[in-house]
Design a protein around this motif. Structure first.
Motif, short mmCIF file in Angstrom:
data_model
loop_
_atom_site.label_atom_id
_atom_site.label_comp_id
_atom_site.label_asym_id
_atom_site.label_seq_id
_atom_site.Cartn_x
_atom_site.Cartn_y
_atom_site.Cartn_z
N ILE A 138 -23.49 -82.54 -76.86
CA ILE A 138 -24.43 -82.09 -75.94
C ILE A 138 -25.37 -83.00 -75.11
CG2 ILE A 138 -26.64 -80.58 -75.80
CD1 ILE A 138 -25.55 -79.05 -78.28
N GLY A 139 -25.32 -84.16 -75.89
CA GLY A 139 -26.09 -85.42 -75.27
C GLY A 139 -25.23 -85.87 -74.11
N PHE A 140 -24.08 -85.85 -74.08
CA PHE A 140 -23.18 -86.56 -73.13
C PHE A 140 -23.04 -85.46 -71.90
CE2 PHE A 140 -19.06 -86.22 -71.07
CZ PHE A 140 -19.06 -87.50 -70.68
N PHE A 141 -23.08 -84.14 -72.29
CA PHE A 141 -23.30 -83.14 -71.18
C PHE A 141 -24.59 -83.45 -70.31
CE2 PHE A 141 -19.53 -81.01 -72.81
CZ PHE A 141 -18.80 -81.03 -71.83
N PHE A 142 -25.58 -83.37 -71.22
CA PHE A 142 -27.04 -83.71 -70.83
C PHE A 142 -27.25 -84.82 -70.11
CE2 PHE A 142 -31.56 -84.83 -70.87
CZ PHE A 142 -32.07 -83.60 -70.75
N LEU B 210 -29.38 -84.47 -66.62
CA LEU B 210 -30.20 -85.78 -66.31
C LEU B 210 -29.86 -86.28 -64.93
CD1 LEU B 210 -32.53 -87.42 -67.70
CD2 LEU B 210 -30.69 -89.17 -68.29
N PRO B 211 -28.81 -86.52 -64.43
CA PRO B 211 -28.80 -86.98 -62.93
C PRO B 211 -29.59 -85.91 -61.80
CG PRO B 211 -26.69 -87.12 -63.87
CD PRO B 211 -27.43 -86.65 -64.81
N ARG B 212 -29.29 -84.49 -62.31
CA ARG B 212 -29.88 -83.58 -61.37
C ARG B 212 -31.33 -83.54 -61.70
NH1 ARG B 212 -25.95 -78.29 -61.87
NH2 ARG B 212 -24.08 -79.46 -60.63
N PHE B 213 -31.88 -83.71 -62.77
CA PHE B 213 -33.20 -83.79 -62.86
C PHE B 213 -33.96 -84.93 -62.37
CE2 PHE B 213 -36.82 -84.74 -65.91
CZ PHE B 213 -37.57 -83.61 -65.88
N ALA C 240 -36.90 -87.17 -58.05
CA ALA C 240 -36.75 -88.10 -56.87
C ALA C 240 -37.46 -87.38 -55.63
CB ALA C 240 -35.63 -88.82 -56.55
N GLU C 241 -36.69 -86.02 -55.46
CA GLU C 241 -36.92 -85.47 -54.03
C GLU C 241 -38.60 -84.99 -54.11
OE1 GLU C 241 -34.42 -82.04 -54.00
OE2 GLU C 241 -32.60 -83.16 -53.59
N ARG C 242 -39.02 -84.54 -55.38
CA ARG C 242 -40.48 -84.19 -55.43
C ARG C 242 -41.34 -85.39 -55.00
NH1 ARG C 242 -41.39 -79.58 -59.96
NH2 ARG C 242 -40.17 -78.11 -59.23
N THR C 243 -40.85 -86.48 -55.58
CA THR C 243 -41.60 -87.90 -55.17
C THR C 243 -41.84 -88.05 -53.89
OG1 THR C 243 -40.93 -88.50 -57.53
CG2 THR C 243 -41.87 -90.06 -56.14
N ASP C 244 -40.45 -88.22 -53.35
CA ASP C 244 -40.48 -88.38 -51.92
C ASP C 244 -41.33 -87.27 -51.14
OD1 ASP C 244 -38.73 -90.34 -52.32
OD2 ASP C 244 -36.94 -89.41 -51.86
N LYS C 245 -41.13 -85.87 -51.72
CA LYS C 245 -41.90 -84.82 -50.86
C LYS C 245 -43.47 -85.16 -51.05
CE LYS C 245 -38.85 -81.03 -50.88
NZ LYS C 245 -38.57 -79.82 -51.58
#
Length: 185
Positions: free
Chosen positions: A36-40, A45-48, A53-58
């Motif tokens: 589960i940690g590997f998949f996370f 984690l990259p999508r999160f 990052a998108e929210r920060t940029d926005k």
């Protein structure tokens, strides 16, 4: 006695802690946590982080846009105030020009009216002088005729001769003028 029986039964066996799970449970749980940690770590984690990052940029972009919009608004406000001040100055200049033009027009109209009044008065004086001369001439001739008629009646002879009549009339009128001049003094 029952407590002694339970103790006696447990002495022969190893002591097992009920709070510690069995070894196979720990191994399989660790394998599941690693998977589960590997998949996370690989997918979630990259999508999160991308979403963050998108929210920060926005948010940062929104702040920058808001600051830029605020700066533009301030600049537009300053331009508006400058234009308003310029328009007020121009309006004051136009009002002053209109006021001075109005005063100039009034002065011109007064001068024109005075000139027209003077012309009308002069024309009236000329007309009065001409009428006076005409009336004096008419009165002289009428008075002369009347004087001749009276003289004919007083003398008893006819003054039909035009030369005599004109001379008598002129003499009579001169006498009247001299009497009128003496009495006027």
């Amino acid at each position: 006695m029952s407590t002694y029986a339970v103790l006696a039964a447990t002495e022969g066996e190893e002591k097992i802690n009920p709070l510690v799970p069995a070894t196979y449970d720990i191994v399989w749980s660790a394998v599941c946590v690693v998977v589960i940690g590997f998949f996370f770590w690989k997918y979630v984690l990259p999508r999160f982080q991308t979403v963050l990052a998108e929210r920060t940029d926005k948010i940062e972009g929104g702040i920058k846009r808001a600051e830029e919009a605020q700066a533009e608004a301030k600049e537009a406000l300053e331009q508006y105030r400058a234009q308003l001040a310029e328009a007020r100055q121009e309006a004051a200049k136009i009002r002053e020009d209109a006021r001075s033009q109005g005063q100039q027009i009034l002065a011109d109209m007064k001068v024109s009216a005075q000139e027209e009044s003077d012309r009308i008065v002069a024309s009236g004086h000329q007309q009065l002088a001409a009428q006076r001369q005409q009336i004096v001439a008419e009165l002289r001739s009428e008075l002369g005729r009347t004087a001749v008629d009276l003289a004919e009646k007083v003398i008893g002879e006819q003054l039909s001769d035009d030369v005599k009549r004109a001379g008598s009339i002129d003499r009579f009128l001169d006498e009247l003028d001299s009497v009128g001049a003496d009495s006027g003094k």
